[in-house]
Design a protein around this motif. Structure first.
Motif, PDB file in Angstrom:
ATOM      1  N   VAL A  87       0.838  -1.201   0.000  1.00 55.31           N
ATOM      2  CA  VAL A  87       0.000   0.000   0.000  1.00 55.31           C
ATOM      3  C   VAL A  87       0.876   1.255   0.000  1.00 55.31           C
ATOM      4  CG1 VAL A  87      -1.676   1.323   1.348  1.00 55.31           C
ATOM      5  CG2 VAL A  87      -1.968  -1.144   1.071  1.00 55.31           C
ATOM      6  N   ARG A  88       1.944   1.247   0.776  1.00 54.96           N
ATOM      7  CA  ARG A  88       2.847   2.404   0.810  1.00 54.96           C
ATOM      8  C   ARG A  88       3.444   2.655  -0.576  1.00 54.96           C
ATOM      9  NH1 ARG A  88       6.929   0.922   4.592  1.00 54.96           N
ATOM     10  NH2 ARG A  88       5.286   1.298   6.103  1.00 54.96           N
ATOM     11  N   ARG A  89       3.888   1.579  -1.236  1.00 51.40           N
ATOM     12  CA  ARG A  89       4.476   1.745  -2.569  1.00 51.40           C
ATOM     13  C   ARG A  89       3.438   2.287  -3.563  1.00 51.40           C
ATOM     14  NH1 ARG A  89       8.910   2.094  -0.548  1.00 51.40           N
ATOM     15  NH2 ARG A  89      10.249   0.298  -0.170  1.00 51.40           N
ATOM     16  N   LEU A  90       2.196   1.823  -3.449  1.00 54.91           N
ATOM     17  CA  LEU A  90       1.154   2.333  -4.338  1.00 54.91           C
ATOM     18  C   LEU A  90       0.909   3.820  -4.103  1.00 54.91           C
ATOM     19  CD1 LEU A  90      -1.403  -0.620  -4.251  1.00 54.91           C
ATOM     20  CD2 LEU A  90      -0.219   0.255  -6.280  1.00 54.91           C
ATOM     21  N   ARG A  91       0.864   4.219  -2.863  1.00 58.81           N
ATOM     22  CA  ARG A  91       0.657   5.639  -2.565  1.00 58.81           C
ATOM     23  C   ARG A  91       1.830   6.473  -3.036  1.00 58.81           C
ATOM     24  NH1 ARG A  91      -1.997   4.414   3.392  1.00 58.81           N
ATOM     25  NH2 ARG A  91      -4.128   4.071   2.622  1.00 58.81           N
ATOM     26  N   GLU A  92       3.038   5.950  -2.874  1.00 58.71           N
ATOM     27  CA  GLU A  92       4.216   6.662  -3.376  1.00 58.71           C
ATOM     28  C   GLU A  92       4.150   6.826  -4.890  1.00 58.71           C
ATOM     29  OE1 GLU A  92       7.360   4.998   0.044  1.00 58.71           O
ATOM     30  OE2 GLU A  92       7.295   4.110  -1.964  1.00 58.71           O
ATOM     31  N   ALA A  93       3.556   5.840  -5.571  1.00 59.42           N
ATOM     32  CA  ALA A  93       3.449   5.889  -7.031  1.00 59.42           C
ATOM     33  C   ALA A  93       2.322   6.807  -7.497  1.00 59.42           C
ATOM     34  CB  ALA A  93       3.224   4.479  -7.575  1.00 59.42           C
ATOM     35  N   GLY A  94       1.483   7.265  -6.562  1.00 61.67           N
ATOM     36  CA  GLY A  94       0.426   8.202  -6.922  1.00 61.67           C
ATOM     37  C   GLY A  94      -0.922   7.571  -7.172  1.00 61.67           C
ATOM     38  N   LEU A  95      -1.252   6.485  -6.492  1.00 64.63           N
ATOM     39  CA  LEU A  95      -2.550   5.833  -6.654  1.00 64.63           C
ATOM     40  C   LEU A  95      -3.685   6.822  -6.424  1.00 64.63           C
ATOM     41  CD1 LEU A  95      -4.087   3.105  -7.048  1.00 64.63           C
ATOM     42  CD2 LEU A  95      -4.054   2.899  -4.547  1.00 64.63           C
ATOM     43  N   ARG A  96      -4.682   6.777  -7.341  1.00 60.60           N
ATOM     44  CA  ARG A  96      -5.833   7.689  -7.246  1.00 60.60           C
ATOM     45  C   ARG A  96      -7.124   6.890  -7.101  1.00 60.60           C
ATOM     46  NH1 ARG A  96      -3.503  11.230 -12.045  1.00 60.60           N
ATOM     47  NH2 ARG A  96      -5.014  10.044 -13.288  1.00 60.60           N
ATOM     48  N   ALA A  97      -8.167   7.593  -6.730  1.00 59.58           N
ATOM     49  CA  ALA A  97      -9.437   6.943  -6.398  1.00 59.58           C
ATOM     50  C   ALA A  97     -10.006   6.121  -7.550  1.00 59.58           C
ATOM     51  CB  ALA A  97     -10.449   7.986  -5.940  1.00 59.58           C
ATOM     52  N   GLY A  98      -9.892   6.589  -8.781  1.00 56.62           N
ATOM     53  CA  GLY A  98     -10.526   5.890  -9.902  1.00 56.62           C
ATOM     54  C   GLY A  98      -9.659   4.859 -10.587  1.00 56.62           C
ATOM     55  N   ASP A  99      -8.473   4.613 -10.064  1.00 58.11           N
ATOM     56  CA  ASP A  99      -7.539   3.694 -10.720  1.00 58.11           C
ATOM     57  C   ASP A  99      -7.952   2.236 -10.556  1.00 58.11           C
ATOM     58  OD1 ASP A  99      -5.905   5.839 -11.437  1.00 58.11           O
ATOM     59  OD2 ASP A  99      -4.588   5.615  -9.684  1.00 58.11           O
ATOM     60  N   GLU A 100      -7.649   1.445 -11.571  1.00 60.22           N
ATOM     61  CA  GLU A 100      -7.700  -0.007 -11.465  1.00 60.22           C
ATOM     62  C   GLU A 100      -6.344  -0.485 -10.927  1.00 60.22           C
ATOM     63  OE1 GLU A 100      -9.681  -2.658 -12.108  1.00 60.22           O
ATOM     64  OE2 GLU A 100     -11.472  -1.481 -12.557  1.00 60.22           O
ATOM     65  N   VAL A 101      -6.357  -1.483 -10.046  1.00 62.57           N
ATOM     66  CA  VAL A 101      -5.126  -1.996  -9.452  1.00 62.57           C
ATOM     67  C   VAL A 101      -4.907  -3.444  -9.885  1.00 62.57           C
ATOM     68  CG1 VAL A 101      -3.894  -2.531  -7.308  1.00 62.57           C
ATOM     69  CG2 VAL A 101      -5.305  -0.459  -7.461  1.00 62.57           C
ATOM     70  N   VAL A 102      -3.722  -3.720 -10.387  1.00 67.28           N
ATOM     71  CA  VAL A 102      -3.305  -5.076 -10.737  1.00 67.28           C
ATOM     72  C   VAL A 102      -2.060  -5.394  -9.919  1.00 67.28           C
ATOM     73  CG1 VAL A 102      -2.401  -6.577 -12.548  1.00 67.28           C
ATOM     74  CG2 VAL A 102      -4.246  -4.967 -13.070  1.00 67.28           C
ATOM     75  N   MET A 103      -2.087  -6.510  -9.201  1.00 67.34           N
ATOM     76  CA  MET A 103      -0.920  -6.915  -8.427  1.00 67.34           C
ATOM     77  C   MET A 103      -0.078  -7.871  -9.249  1.00 67.34           C
ATOM     78  SD  MET A 103      -0.640  -8.771  -4.683  1.00 67.34           S
ATOM     79  CE  MET A 103      -0.336 -10.439  -5.291  1.00 67.34           C
ATOM     80  N   ALA A 104       1.181  -7.516  -9.480  1.00 70.43           N
ATOM     81  CA  ALA A 104       2.102  -8.323 -10.272  1.00 70.43           C
ATOM     82  C   ALA A 104       2.904  -9.240  -9.363  1.00 70.43           C
ATOM     83  CB  ALA A 104       3.042  -7.420 -11.066  1.00 70.43           C
ATOM     84  N   ALA A 105       2.712 -10.554  -9.516  1.00 71.88           N
ATOM     85  CA  ALA A 105       3.453 -11.550  -8.743  1.00 71.88           C
ATOM     86  C   ALA A 105       4.354 -12.339  -9.680  1.00 71.88           C
ATOM     87  CB  ALA A 105       2.491 -12.476  -8.015  1.00 71.88           C
ATOM     88  N   ALA A 106       5.386 -12.957  -9.116  1.00 72.93           N
ATOM     89  CA  ALA A 106       6.357 -13.665  -9.953  1.00 72.93           C
ATOM     90  C   ALA A 106       5.716 -14.829 -10.689  1.00 72.93           C
ATOM     91  CB  ALA A 106       7.518 -14.151  -9.089  1.00 72.93           C
ATOM     92  N   GLY A 107       4.920 -15.634  -9.992  1.00 71.80           N
ATOM     93  CA  GLY A 107       4.312 -16.810 -10.600  1.00 71.80           C
ATOM     94  C   GLY A 107       5.078 -18.072 -10.283  1.00 71.80           C
ATOM     95  N   SER A 108       4.395 -19.207 -10.370  1.00 70.77           N
ATOM     96  CA  SER A 108       4.987 -20.498 -10.029  1.00 70.77           C
ATOM     97  C   SER A 108       4.147 -21.599 -10.651  1.00 70.77           C
ATOM     98  CB  SER A 108       5.024 -20.670  -8.508  1.00 70.77           C
ATOM     99  OG  SER A 108       5.477 -21.970  -8.146  1.00 70.77           O
ATOM    100  N   THR A 109       4.765 -22.755 -10.897  1.00 75.04           N
ATOM    101  CA  THR A 109       4.015 -23.939 -11.303  1.00 75.04           C
ATOM    102  C   THR A 109       3.434 -24.659 -10.092  1.00 75.04           C
ATOM    103  OG1 THR A 109       6.057 -25.240 -11.252  1.00 75.04           O
ATOM    104  CG2 THR A 109       5.411 -24.293 -13.378  1.00 75.04           C
ATOM    105  N   ASP A 110       3.794 -24.239  -8.898  1.00 79.24           N
ATOM    106  CA  ASP A 110       3.308 -24.843  -7.664  1.00 79.24           C
ATOM    107  C   ASP A 110       2.018 -24.134  -7.246  1.00 79.24           C
ATOM    108  OD1 ASP A 110       2.887 -25.467  -4.850  1.00 79.24           O
ATOM    109  OD2 ASP A 110       4.938 -26.236  -4.816  1.00 79.24           O
TER     110      ASP A 110
END
Length: 265
Positions: A136-159
């Motif tokens: 959340v802190r990183r998102l606010r630092e990046a300038g997250l605004r009320a109308g934005d869509e949020v996508v969380m980027a994760a590394a991914g795994s076959t597990d």
């Protein structure tokens, strides 16, 4: 205030679990904290992880703290454990955001194969509310605004267990933000990050898509995510910044979950 009173006050300021561990260090052999990260060829990522390890050492100067890697870098897990002084017991703390193959197979096998010292494996760092606080802190630092869509980027795994951990973090992030969060994976799992960003654009046409980078440190995966949103937040360990205190606390917390059982190793 007298020196003795000041000393008493400081002692009371130390959490009970930490007071126990420090007493244990004088009566038994306190387990070493062996922090194992994935490893990266990125010099920036290497420096970021090293700074986290240094901050953990600074926070717990009473412990042996060492670091190693499951891949890419050296020392590997076996060499890191072999270097722990005086055959002390060790708690291996994975500096991994989810528990997939590296935790359930690689690190389990390394711990089971350790000879000459008692060794235990803690849980991975995530999911955990402290990670969500940093996201959340990183998102606010990046300038997250009320109308934005949020996508969380994760590394991914076959597990599937690692994928489930990331999806749970996405749910926790959505709860904290009070808005929908789409989870996308940079590798191996579905939906891909590109697909997740497209889904977000289709859900709210015209809205900005802000990517929350759920990666520990800069490196190849962070670079892969950097161009996929209108705004992309920094990884949890950001370039040029001290490690977030929540991350330091989390590493020590994972150690504490097992180190209290040191007499039973």
């Amino acid at each position: 205030m007298s020196p003795s009173a000041a000393s008493t006050t400081r002692a009371h300021d130390v959490p009970a679990e930490e007071r126990f561990e420090r007493r244990l260090a004088h009566t038994l052999q306190a387990p070493a904290l062996v922090a194992i990260s994935h490893g990266t060829s990125s010099p920036t990522g290497q420096a970021a992880v090293a700074s986290l390890l240094a901050a953990v050492r600074e926070s717990r100067p009473d412990l042996q703290v060492s670091g190693g890697f499951v891949d890419v870098q050296q020392p590997d897990v076996a060499a890191t454990l072999a270097a722990v002084a005086d055959a002390a017991p060790a708690v291996v703390v994975p500096l991994l955001l989810s528990a997939g193959f590296h935790v359930h197979v690689d690190l389990v096998n390394e711990v089971r194969g350790t000879v000459g010292r008692s060794t235990a494996l803690s849980a991975a760092l995530g999911p955990d509310d402290r990670l969500v606080t940093v996201l959340v802190r990183r998102l606010r630092e990046a300038g997250l605004r009320a109308g934005d869509e949020v996508v969380m980027a994760a590394a991914g795994s076959t597990d599937a267990r690692a994928v489930a951990d990331c999806l749970e973090t996405g749910r926790l992030l959505a709860d904290r933000l009070g808005r929908a969060v789409t989870v996308g994976f940079i590798s191996a799992a579905r939906p891909s990050l590109e697909r997740a960003v497209l889904m977000a654009r289709q859900r709210t046409p015209g809205a900005r898509v802000v990517v929350a980078t759920y990666l520990l440190a800069p490196g190849y995966f962070a670079d892969s995510a950097a161009h996929l949103g209108d705004v992309v937040s920094a990884p949890l360990l950001a370039v040029g910044e001290a490690p977030p205190p929540e991350l330091v606390q989390l590493v020590v917390a994972r150690y504490r979950e097992l180190s209290a059982f040191a007499p039973l190793f």
